[in-house]
Write a protein that holds these residues in place. Sequence first.
Motif, PDB file in Angstrom:
ATOM      1  N   GLY A  40      -3.473   0.869  27.456  1.00 13.32           N
ATOM      2  CA  GLY A  40      -2.200   0.335  26.988  1.00 13.32           C
ATOM      3  C   GLY A  40      -2.108  -1.170  27.005  1.00 13.32           C
ATOM      4  O   GLY A  40      -1.481  -1.782  26.135  1.00 13.32           O
ATOM      5  N   PHE A  41      -2.706  -1.804  27.974  1.00 18.38           N
ATOM      6  CA  PHE A  41      -2.583  -3.250  28.118  1.00 18.38           C
ATOM      7  C   PHE A  41      -3.895  -3.991  27.887  1.00 18.38           C
ATOM      8  O   PHE A  41      -3.998  -5.170  28.213  1.00 18.38           O
ATOM      9  CB  PHE A  41      -2.029  -3.590  29.508  1.00 18.38           C
ATOM     10  N   SER A  42      -4.870  -3.310  27.327  1.00 15.08           N
ATOM     11  CA  SER A  42      -6.167  -3.934  27.095  1.00 15.08           C
ATOM     12  C   SER A  42      -6.091  -4.940  25.947  1.00 15.08           C
ATOM     13  O   SER A  42      -5.431  -4.710  24.936  1.00 15.08           O
ATOM     14  CB  SER A  42      -7.208  -2.871  26.768  1.00 15.08           C
ATOM     15  N   HIS A  43      -6.759  -6.057  26.121  1.00 17.57           N
ATOM     16  CA  HIS A  43      -6.840  -7.045  25.052  1.00 17.57           C
ATOM     17  C   HIS A  43      -8.121  -6.865  24.244  1.00 17.57           C
ATOM     18  O   HIS A  43      -8.367  -7.640  23.320  1.00 17.57           O
ATOM     19  CB  HIS A  43      -6.779  -8.462  25.636  1.00 17.57           C
ATOM     20  N   ILE A  44      -8.907  -5.855  24.611  1.00 14.61           N
ATOM     21  CA  ILE A  44     -10.131  -5.556  23.866  1.00 14.61           C
ATOM     22  C   ILE A  44      -9.718  -4.813  22.597  1.00 14.61           C
ATOM     23  O   ILE A  44      -9.090  -3.764  22.651  1.00 14.61           O
ATOM     24  CB  ILE A  44     -11.087  -4.703  24.707  1.00 14.61           C
ATOM     25  N   GLU A  45     -10.054  -5.371  21.444  1.00 11.91           N
ATOM     26  CA  GLU A  45      -9.585  -4.811  20.179  1.00 11.91           C
ATOM     27  C   GLU A  45     -10.077  -3.381  19.938  1.00 11.91           C
ATOM     28  O   GLU A  45      -9.334  -2.546  19.427  1.00 11.91           O
ATOM     29  CB  GLU A  45     -10.029  -5.713  19.027  1.00 11.91           C
ATOM     30  N   ALA A  46     -11.312  -3.075  20.318  1.00  8.14           N
ATOM     31  CA  ALA A  46     -11.844  -1.730  20.101  1.00  8.14           C
ATOM     32  C   ALA A  46     -11.058  -0.689  20.906  1.00  8.14           C
ATOM     33  O   ALA A  46     -10.758   0.400  20.409  1.00  8.14           O
ATOM     34  CB  ALA A  46     -13.321  -1.676  20.471  1.00  8.14           C
ATOM     35  N   VAL A  47     -10.707  -1.028  22.144  1.00 11.23           N
ATOM     36  CA  VAL A  47      -9.921  -0.105  22.975  1.00 11.23           C
ATOM     37  C   VAL A  47      -8.521   0.039  22.398  1.00 11.23           C
ATOM     38  O   VAL A  47      -7.972   1.132  22.304  1.00 11.23           O
ATOM     39  CB  VAL A  47      -9.862  -0.599  24.439  1.00 11.23           C
ATOM     40  N   HIS A  48      -7.954  -1.095  21.973  1.00 12.76           N
ATOM     41  CA  HIS A  48      -6.614  -1.070  21.400  1.00 12.76           C
ATOM     42  C   HIS A  48      -6.561  -0.190  20.157  1.00 12.76           C
ATOM     43  O   HIS A  48      -5.688   0.666  20.023  1.00 12.76           O
ATOM     44  CB  HIS A  48      -6.166  -2.490  21.047  1.00 12.76           C
ATOM     45  N   ASN A  49      -7.512  -0.366  19.254  1.00 14.74           N
ATOM     46  CA  ASN A  49      -7.523   0.408  18.011  1.00 14.74           C
ATOM     47  C   ASN A  49      -7.807   1.886  18.264  1.00 14.74           C
ATOM     48  O   ASN A  49      -7.263   2.746  17.574  1.00 14.74           O
ATOM     49  CB  ASN A  49      -8.536  -0.170  17.033  1.00 14.74           C
ATOM     50  N   ALA A  50      -8.628   2.194  19.247  1.00 15.58           N
ATOM     51  CA  ALA A  50      -8.964   3.591  19.529  1.00 15.58           C
ATOM     52  C   ALA A  50      -7.764   4.358  20.061  1.00 15.58           C
ATOM     53  O   ALA A  50      -7.602   5.543  19.797  1.00 15.58           O
ATOM     54  CB  ALA A  50     -10.113   3.654  20.531  1.00 15.58           C
ATOM     55  N   ALA A  51      -6.914   3.693  20.810  1.00 14.87           N
ATOM     56  CA  ALA A  51      -5.780   4.382  21.426  1.00 14.87           C
ATOM     57  C   ALA A  51      -4.451   4.061  20.759  1.00 14.87           C
ATOM     58  O   ALA A  51      -3.411   4.520  21.202  1.00 14.87           O
ATOM     59  CB  ALA A  51      -5.716   4.013  22.905  1.00 14.87           C
ATOM     60  N   HIS A  52      -4.471   3.300  19.681  1.00 12.35           N
ATOM     61  CA  HIS A  52      -3.244   2.797  19.070  1.00 12.35           C
ATOM     62  C   HIS A  52      -2.288   3.904  18.637  1.00 12.35           C
ATOM     63  O   HIS A  52      -1.114   3.908  19.022  1.00 12.35           O
ATOM     64  CB  HIS A  52      -3.601   1.909  17.877  1.00 12.35           C
ATOM     65  N   ASP A  53      -2.748   4.845  17.828  1.00  9.39           N
ATOM     66  CA  ASP A  53      -1.858   5.897  17.323  1.00  9.39           C
ATOM     67  C   ASP A  53      -1.364   6.806  18.435  1.00  9.39           C
ATOM     68  O   ASP A  53      -0.220   7.246  18.418  1.00  9.39           O
ATOM     69  CB  ASP A  53      -2.571   6.718  16.246  1.00  9.39           C
ATOM     70  N   THR A  54      -2.219   7.073  19.410  1.00 13.91           N
ATOM     71  CA  THR A  54      -1.809   7.921  20.536  1.00 13.91           C
ATOM     72  C   THR A  54      -0.712   7.242  21.336  1.00 13.91           C
ATOM     73  O   THR A  54       0.264   7.879  21.724  1.00 13.91           O
ATOM     74  CB  THR A  54      -3.012   8.219  21.440  1.00 13.91           C
ATOM     75  N   ARG A  55      -0.847   5.953  21.550  1.00 14.42           N
ATOM     76  CA  ARG A  55       0.191   5.227  22.303  1.00 14.42           C
ATOM     77  C   ARG A  55       1.516   5.253  21.572  1.00 14.42           C
ATOM     78  O   ARG A  55       2.571   5.475  22.157  1.00 14.42           O
ATOM     79  CB  ARG A  55      -0.246   3.783  22.544  1.00 14.42           C
ATOM     80  N   HIS A  56       1.491   5.020  20.263  1.00 15.85           N
ATOM     81  CA  HIS A  56       2.744   5.021  19.502  1.00 15.85           C
ATOM     82  C   HIS A  56       3.380   6.415  19.479  1.00 15.85           C
ATOM     83  O   HIS A  56       4.601   6.535  19.524  1.00 15.85           O
ATOM     84  CB  HIS A  56       2.522   4.494  18.088  1.00 15.85           C
ATOM     85  N   SER A  57       2.571   7.460  19.379  1.00 14.58           N
ATOM     86  CA  SER A  57       3.137   8.810  19.349  1.00 14.58           C
ATOM     87  C   SER A  57       3.747   9.191  20.694  1.00 14.58           C
ATOM     88  O   SER A  57       4.615  10.046  20.761  1.00 14.58           O
ATOM     89  CB  SER A  57       2.085   9.834  18.937  1.00 14.58           C
ATOM     90  N   ALA A  58       3.300   8.542  21.770  1.00 11.21           N
ATOM     91  CA  ALA A  58       3.859   8.804  23.096  1.00 11.21           C
ATOM     92  C   ALA A  58       4.933   7.775  23.466  1.00 11.21           C
ATOM     93  O   ALA A  58       5.367   7.717  24.608  1.00 11.21           O
ATOM     94  CB  ALA A  58       2.745   8.796  24.137  1.00 11.21           C
ATOM     95  N   ALA A  59       5.344   6.943  22.496  1.00 14.44           N
ATOM     96  CA  ALA A  59       6.360   5.904  22.699  1.00 14.44           C
ATOM     97  C   ALA A  59       5.945   4.890  23.758  1.00 14.44           C
ATOM     98  O   ALA A  59       6.763   4.373  24.495  1.00 14.44           O
ATOM     99  CB  ALA A  59       7.714   6.523  23.039  1.00 14.44           C
ATOM    100  N   PHE A  60       4.659   4.599  23.839  1.00 15.43           N
ATOM    101  CA  PHE A  60       4.124   3.615  24.784  1.00 15.43           C
ATOM    102  C   PHE A  60       3.989   2.295  24.040  1.00 15.43           C
ATOM    103  O   PHE A  60       3.257   2.205  23.060  1.00 15.43           O
ATOM    104  CB  PHE A  60       2.765   4.082  25.305  1.00 15.43           C
ATOM    105  N   PRO A  61       4.695   1.267  24.449  1.00 15.96           N
ATOM    106  CA  PRO A  61       4.643  -0.004  23.704  1.00 15.96           C
ATOM    107  C   PRO A  61       3.277  -0.678  23.841  1.00 15.96           C
ATOM    108  O   PRO A  61       2.687  -0.683  24.906  1.00 15.96           O
ATOM    109  CB  PRO A  61       5.730  -0.844  24.366  1.00 15.96           C
ATOM    110  N   CYS A  62       2.807  -1.217  22.749  1.00 16.09           N
ATOM    111  CA  CYS A  62       1.521  -1.910  22.833  1.00 16.09           C
ATOM    112  C   CYS A  62       1.541  -3.236  22.100  1.00 16.09           C
ATOM    113  O   CYS A  62       0.535  -3.898  22.012  1.00 16.09           O
ATOM    114  CB  CYS A  62       0.398  -1.020  22.307  1.00 16.09           C
ATOM    115  N   HIS A  63       2.661  -3.628  21.545  1.00 13.40           N
ATOM    116  CA  HIS A  63       2.735  -4.921  20.840  1.00 13.40           C
ATOM    117  C   HIS A  63       3.742  -5.795  21.522  1.00 13.40           C
ATOM    118  O   HIS A  63       4.708  -5.395  22.060  1.00 13.40           O
ATOM    119  CB  HIS A  63       3.125  -4.740  19.381  1.00 13.40           C
TER     120      HIS A  63
END
Length: 62
Positions: free
Chosen positions: A39-62
């Motif tokens: 959720g709080f990673s600044h690594i772009e690959a980790v962010h992109n891999a978990a992006h849709d899952t975070r949004h579907s769980a209402a976890f803020p990432c931006h």
Amino acid sequence: MSTITSTRHATASTTTLGQRLVAAIGASILGVCLVYFAGFSHIEAVHNAAHDTRHSAAFPCH
């Protein structure tokens, strides 16, 4: 006439309540660490891999 005998071995669970609690707490801590790392990673690959899952769980990432 032939007789087929079946042998069943009963396995007794020797796990104590304390051991189960330690395993459950350890798994929970690992899970929370993984969620917050993604959720709080600044690594772009980790962010992109978990992006849709975070949004579907209402976890803020931006």
